[in-house]
Design a protein around this motif. Structure first.
Motif, PDB file in Angstrom:
ATOM      1  N   TRP A   1      -4.839 -15.178   1.037  1.00 34.16           N
ATOM      2  CA  TRP A   1      -3.893 -14.102   1.287  1.00 34.16           C
ATOM      3  C   TRP A   1      -3.606 -13.954   2.781  1.00 34.16           C
ATOM      4  CZ3 TRP A   1      -4.799  -8.642   2.781  1.00 34.16           C
ATOM      5  CH2 TRP A   1      -3.645  -7.860   2.607  1.00 34.16           C
ATOM      6  N   ARG A   2      -2.338 -14.044   3.108  1.00 30.81           N
ATOM      7  CA  ARG A   2      -1.870 -13.915   4.492  1.00 30.81           C
ATOM      8  C   ARG A   2      -2.623 -14.847   5.436  1.00 30.81           C
ATOM      9  NH1 ARG A   2      -0.684  -7.307   4.845  1.00 30.81           N
ATOM     10  NH2 ARG A   2       0.892  -7.334   3.186  1.00 30.81           N
ATOM     11  N   ASP A   3      -2.946 -16.021   4.908  1.00 30.36           N
ATOM     12  CA  ASP A   3      -3.624 -17.062   5.691  1.00 30.36           C
ATOM     13  C   ASP A   3      -4.920 -16.561   6.317  1.00 30.36           C
ATOM     14  OD1 ASP A   3      -1.615 -18.966   5.173  1.00 30.36           O
ATOM     15  OD2 ASP A   3      -0.380 -18.144   6.792  1.00 30.36           O
ATOM     16  N   GLY A   4      -5.594 -15.674   5.601  1.00 30.56           N
ATOM     17  CA  GLY A   4      -6.872 -15.161   6.084  1.00 30.56           C
ATOM     18  C   GLY A   4      -6.760 -14.120   7.184  1.00 30.56           C
ATOM     19  N   LYS A   5      -5.559 -13.654   7.456  1.00 29.27           N
ATOM     20  CA  LYS A   5      -5.365 -12.683   8.532  1.00 29.27           C
ATOM     21  C   LYS A   5      -5.063 -11.281   8.012  1.00 29.27           C
ATOM     22  CE  LYS A   5      -3.696 -16.294  11.663  1.00 29.27           C
ATOM     23  NZ  LYS A   5      -2.556 -16.763  12.492  1.00 29.27           N
ATOM     24  N   GLY A   6      -5.186 -11.093   6.707  1.00 30.04           N
ATOM     25  CA  GLY A   6      -4.904  -9.791   6.122  1.00 30.04           C
ATOM     26  C   GLY A   6      -6.079  -8.831   6.201  1.00 30.04           C
ATOM     27  N   ASP A   7      -5.800  -7.573   5.900  1.00 33.05           N
ATOM     28  CA  ASP A   7      -6.824  -6.524   5.920  1.00 33.05           C
ATOM     29  C   ASP A   7      -6.411  -5.457   4.914  1.00 33.05           C
ATOM     30  OD1 ASP A   7      -8.603  -4.471   6.438  1.00 33.05           O
ATOM     31  OD2 ASP A   7      -8.418  -4.562   8.619  1.00 33.05           O
ATOM     32  N   VAL A   8      -6.982  -5.524   3.730  1.00 35.27           N
ATOM     33  CA  VAL A   8      -6.632  -4.555   2.687  1.00 35.27           C
ATOM     34  C   VAL A   8      -7.078  -3.154   3.079  1.00 35.27           C
ATOM     35  CG1 VAL A   8      -7.086  -3.833   0.303  1.00 35.27           C
ATOM     36  CG2 VAL A   8      -6.610  -6.228   0.800  1.00 35.27           C
ATOM     37  N   VAL A   9      -8.275  -3.033   3.636  1.00 36.85           N
ATOM     38  CA  VAL A   9      -8.771  -1.718   4.045  1.00 36.85           C
ATOM     39  C   VAL A   9      -7.823  -1.100   5.067  1.00 36.85           C
ATOM     40  CG1 VAL A   9     -10.662  -0.432   5.088  1.00 36.85           C
ATOM     41  CG2 VAL A   9     -11.159  -2.369   3.591  1.00 36.85           C
ATOM     42  N   GLY A  10      -7.428  -1.895   6.056  1.00 36.38           N
ATOM     43  CA  GLY A  10      -6.508  -1.405   7.073  1.00 36.38           C
ATOM     44  C   GLY A  10      -5.169  -0.999   6.489  1.00 36.38           C
ATOM     45  N   GLY A  11      -4.672  -1.791   5.528  1.00 33.21           N
ATOM     46  CA  GLY A  11      -3.393  -1.479   4.912  1.00 33.21           C
ATOM     47  C   GLY A  11      -3.435  -0.185   4.114  1.00 33.21           C
ATOM     48  N   ILE A  12      -4.487  -0.019   3.313  1.00 38.05           N
ATOM     49  CA  ILE A  12      -4.626   1.201   2.508  1.00 38.05           C
ATOM     50  C   ILE A  12      -4.847   2.411   3.407  1.00 38.05           C
ATOM     51  CG2 ILE A  12      -6.085   2.388   0.834  1.00 38.05           C
ATOM     52  CD1 ILE A  12      -4.306   0.385  -0.499  1.00 38.05           C
TER      53      ILE A  12
ATOM     54  N   PRO B   1       0.805  -1.223   0.000  1.00 38.79           N
ATOM     55  CA  PRO B   1       0.000   0.000   0.000  1.00 38.79           C
ATOM     56  C   PRO B   1       0.839   1.274   0.000  1.00 38.79           C
ATOM     57  CG  PRO B   1      -0.114  -1.081   2.141  1.00 38.79           C
ATOM     58  CD  PRO B   1       0.569  -2.031   1.211  1.00 38.79           C
ATOM     59  N   ASP B   2       2.031   1.227   0.580  1.00 37.68           N
ATOM     60  CA  ASP B   2       2.887   2.411   0.568  1.00 37.68           C
ATOM     61  C   ASP B   2       3.378   2.722  -0.847  1.00 37.68           C
ATOM     62  OD1 ASP B   2       3.056   3.255   3.399  1.00 37.68           O
ATOM     63  OD2 ASP B   2       3.932   1.274   3.689  1.00 37.68           O
ATOM     64  N   ALA B   3       3.651   1.684  -1.618  1.00 44.45           N
ATOM     65  CA  ALA B   3       4.049   1.897  -3.009  1.00 44.45           C
ATOM     66  C   ALA B   3       2.894   2.490  -3.815  1.00 44.45           C
ATOM     67  CB  ALA B   3       4.511   0.580  -3.631  1.00 44.45           C
ATOM     68  N   ILE B   4       1.683   2.038  -3.531  1.00 42.78           N
ATOM     69  CA  ILE B   4       0.498   2.594  -4.202  1.00 42.78           C
ATOM     70  C   ILE B   4       0.369   4.077  -3.875  1.00 42.78           C
ATOM     71  CG2 ILE B   4      -2.022   2.544  -4.256  1.00 42.78           C
ATOM     72  CD1 ILE B   4      -1.856  -0.497  -3.864  1.00 42.78           C
ATOM     73  N   MET B   5       0.553   4.430  -2.613  1.00 42.90           N
ATOM     74  CA  MET B   5       0.440   5.843  -2.215  1.00 42.90           C
ATOM     75  C   MET B   5       1.527   6.686  -2.868  1.00 42.90           C
ATOM     76  SD  MET B   5      -2.280   5.843  -0.535  1.00 42.90           S
ATOM     77  CE  MET B   5      -3.086   4.252  -0.661  1.00 42.90           C
ATOM     78  N   ARG B   6       2.731   6.142  -2.985  1.00 40.77           N
ATOM     79  CA  ARG B   6       3.805   6.907  -3.642  1.00 40.77           C
ATOM     80  C   ARG B   6       3.434   7.209  -5.085  1.00 40.77           C
ATOM     81  NH1 ARG B   6       7.176   3.465  -0.544  1.00 40.77           N
ATOM     82  NH2 ARG B   6       7.454   2.021  -2.293  1.00 40.77           N
ATOM     83  N   ASP B   7       2.871   6.214  -5.774  1.00 42.27           N
ATOM     84  CA  ASP B   7       2.469   6.425  -7.168  1.00 42.27           C
ATOM     85  C   ASP B   7       1.324   7.437  -7.273  1.00 42.27           C
ATOM     86  OD1 ASP B   7       4.356   4.693  -8.204  1.00 42.27           O
ATOM     87  OD2 ASP B   7       3.011   2.958  -8.215  1.00 42.27           O
TER      88      ASP B   7
ATOM     89  N   ALA C   1      -3.932   2.904   6.528  1.00 39.37           N
ATOM     90  CA  ALA C   1      -2.709   3.259   7.255  1.00 39.37           C
ATOM     91  C   ALA C   1      -1.677   3.889   6.330  1.00 39.37           C
ATOM     92  CB  ALA C   1      -2.129   2.008   7.928  1.00 39.37           C
ATOM     93  N   ALA C   2      -1.543   3.346   5.114  1.00 35.77           N
ATOM     94  CA  ALA C   2      -0.583   3.906   4.162  1.00 35.77           C
ATOM     95  C   ALA C   2      -0.999   5.302   3.726  1.00 35.77           C
ATOM     96  CB  ALA C   2      -0.453   2.983   2.946  1.00 35.77           C
ATOM     97  N   ALA C   3      -2.298   5.510   3.538  1.00 33.86           N
ATOM     98  CA  ALA C   3      -2.791   6.833   3.169  1.00 33.86           C
ATOM     99  C   ALA C   3      -2.474   7.846   4.274  1.00 33.86           C
ATOM    100  CB  ALA C   3      -4.292   6.779   2.909  1.00 33.86           C
TER     101      ALA C   3
ATOM    102  N   LEU D   1      -2.615  11.494   2.866  1.00 33.19           N
ATOM    103  CA  LEU D   1      -3.753  11.515   1.961  1.00 33.19           C
ATOM    104  C   LEU D   1      -5.030  11.135   2.722  1.00 33.19           C
ATOM    105  CD1 LEU D   1      -2.311   9.694  -1.207  1.00 33.19           C
ATOM    106  CD2 LEU D   1      -2.484  12.155  -0.781  1.00 33.19           C
ATOM    107  N   PRO D   2      -6.057  11.950   2.678  1.00 31.77           N
ATOM    108  CA  PRO D   2      -7.331  11.551   3.285  1.00 31.77           C
ATOM    109  C   PRO D   2      -7.845  10.248   2.664  1.00 31.77           C
ATOM    110  CG  PRO D   2      -7.334  13.899   2.773  1.00 31.77           C
ATOM    111  CD  PRO D   2      -6.104  13.322   2.134  1.00 31.77           C
ATOM    112  N   PHE D   3      -8.519   9.460   3.464  1.00 31.28           N
ATOM    113  CA  PHE D   3      -8.985   8.133   3.054  1.00 31.28           C
ATOM    114  C   PHE D   3     -10.499   8.090   3.017  1.00 31.28           C
ATOM    115  CE2 PHE D   3     -10.186   3.732   4.493  1.00 31.28           C
ATOM    116  CZ  PHE D   3      -9.879   3.092   3.298  1.00 31.28           C
TER     117      PHE D   3
END
Length: 495
Positions: free
Chosen positions: A126-137, A84-90, A139-141, A146-148
């Motif tokens: 993904w991440r053995d079911g322990k991931g959180d895309v919303v949380g990752g985006i 997510p940090d790479a996405i924010m940089r782009d 936090a990176a924002a 960047l407002p989320f």
């Protein structure tokens, strides 16, 4: 009793001022009164963003679909290099000022470990079911400044309860989870695509709802106002209106005010009430401040598809969209979908960065900063220099009785003018109805541009740079005294 000279002069001067005020019949030092519908504090903050990103990312990314049916096995969601940090940089390199994630699309798959359904990221590989895309985006924002924002589809093609009252309780709980778990939210986005065929827990049928009443939006809106009072809402009757197309283009005339159009005129695919023309144009002097948001994808589709990798919009096309959205008083919500790795496609990121570089070059040289400005009318301290002081809080205003006026811009020497930017002091409402722009050429004034609405931003992009030493802005017609916050003149940068 004899008065001193100084005291007599003071009293005489005070009487003269008082007399003058009576003759003028208006307190010229007082700010103009607001006119018509005006933006809320949350809407004013939103207007400042202008350009921000959409991230469409879900099981569709892995199934090569635009709309998932709702029967997808969660195991298919497995981004191999999610960063997510790479996405924010782009996104920041492309000049994006905020980001909205499709936390749940029509397929019903939730990108966070929700407690409301099994059709979610907990049951993915993904991440053995322990991931959180919303949380990752989110936090990176935050790290990127960047407002989320969150997109939460009301339509759920997976859930067996969709179309019944029971689903509303579940849906509001999903919204509640998002608004209470991921920090400040600047925008909550509700899609207008609702009802149709779907999996619906195995029923595999078509379901139709009453879009105007089924979701009981007032109840959901009240919850949002309580949990995230600073968030704007994109939805029928929300803070923002859909622009009427998914091409990213506002009407050349685009009022920030809007009314309540007849439901009979509603476009079948609209995310808001009204015809496409009504949504693109708005309603002059409409009862509500509901500015347009222009959503568009950098690719033909909203989700990433490998077959579209060479079909992304060019930097030049993105620049055109900027002028056709932000430049008409709306915002540009640009979708840049992550790929199966969980990153932005290199070609998309490169186009985005080149787009920003082109805009930076276009707006690098503001000739108004060193120019001499003169107005045909001024309202006391709301002087003409406020137009070029680079302070969005100040503005030039005319007296109440003056609803047409001119501003002369003396550039001091011949300059190539490419772009002129105007902004109204929109906290006081949208007032200007028509304007013209003239250049001094061959000993006479020649009109080089004109238009209607100004609002939050009006960009006048000249087809060919105009060589001139003087410009004249004419506010031809205004519904109230003029209140203009900016007049910038951008020239061609050598080299």
């Amino acid at each position: 009793m004899t008065l001193s000279v100084n005291r007599r002069q003071l009293l005489i001067g005070s009487a003269a001022v008082a007399c003058g005020q009576l003759l003028r019949a208006e307190p010229t030092e007082a700010a103009p009164k607001p006119y018509g519908a005006t933006p809320s504090a949350r809407q004013l903050r939103w207007h400042q963003l202008e350009t921000y990103a959409f991230l469409h990312f879900t099981v569709n990314t892995f199934t090569d679909k635009e709309w998932g049916y709702g029967d997808e096995d969660p195991i298919v969601f497995n981004p191999t290099a999610f960063d997510p940090d790479a996405i924010m940089r782009d996104l920041k390199a492309g000049g994006m000022k905020a980001v909205i994630l499709t936390c749940k699309h029509h397929d019903g798959f939730c990108l966070w470990p929700t407690k409301t359904t099994e059709h979610c990221i907990r049951n993915s590989k993904w991440r053995d079911g322990k991931g959180d895309v919303v949380g990752g985006i989110a936090a990176a924002a935050k790290r990127a400044g960047l407002p989320f924002g969150v997109y939460v589809s009301p339509w759920d093609r997976s859930n067996a309860a969709y179309g019944t009252p029971a689903y509303l309780k579940l849906y509001r709980e999903q919204v509640r989870e998002l608004l209470t778990s991921y920090g400040p939210i600047f925008e909550v986005w509700f899609d207008g695509a609702n009802g149709g065929d779907g999996y619906y827990g195995g029923a595999r049928e078509k379901r139709t709802i009453d879009k105007a009443h089924y979701y009981e939006w007032p109840t959901t809106f009240a919850m949002i106002r309580q949990l995230q009072p600073e968030a704007v809402i994109f939805c029928p009757d929300g803070d923002l209106r859909w622009v009427g197309n998914e091409k990213g283009i506002a009407g050349d005339t685009c009022w920030a005010t809007f009314g309540v159009p007849s439901s009979a005129n509603q476009d079948v695919h609209a995310s808001d009430g009204g015809t496409r023309e009504e949504l693109m144009t708005g309603e002059r002097n409409g009862p509500f401040w509901r500015p347009a948001e222009c959503d568009v994808s950098i690719r033909p589709g909203w989700f990433w598809h490998e077959s579209e990798n060479a079909q992304g919009k060019t930097p030049e096309q993105l620049v055109d969209l900027y002028f056709e959205s932000v430049g008409r008083g709306a915002s540009l919500l640009l979708n840049v979908p992550p790929n199966r790795s969980g990153l932005l496609q290199d070609s998309d990121a490169q186009s985005l960065a080149a787009f920003r570089r082109r805009l930076d070059a276009m707006f690098a040289l503001d000739l108004a900063l060193g120019a001499k400005l003169k107005a045909s009318n001024m309202r006391g301290r709301f002087g003409v220099r406020n137009l070029a002081d680079q302070n969005p809080e100040t503005y030039w205003a005319t007296e109440d009785r003056v609803r047409s006026a001119e501003v002369m811009v003396d550039l001091g020497a011949q300059q190539h003018v490419s772009i002129v930017r105007l902004r109204e002091a929109i906290a006081l409402g949208q007032r200007v109805r028509a304007f013209g722009l003239d250049a001094w050429q061959d000993g006479a004034w020649m009109q080089i541009a004109g238009g209607t609405s100004v609002g939050a931003c009006r960009l006048i992009r000249l087809e060919n740079p105009t060589l001139t030493s003087r410009l004249r802005l004419r506010i031809v017609e205004s519904d109230a005294s003029i209140a203009l916050a900016e007049l910038s003149v951008f020239g061609t940068v050598a080299g």
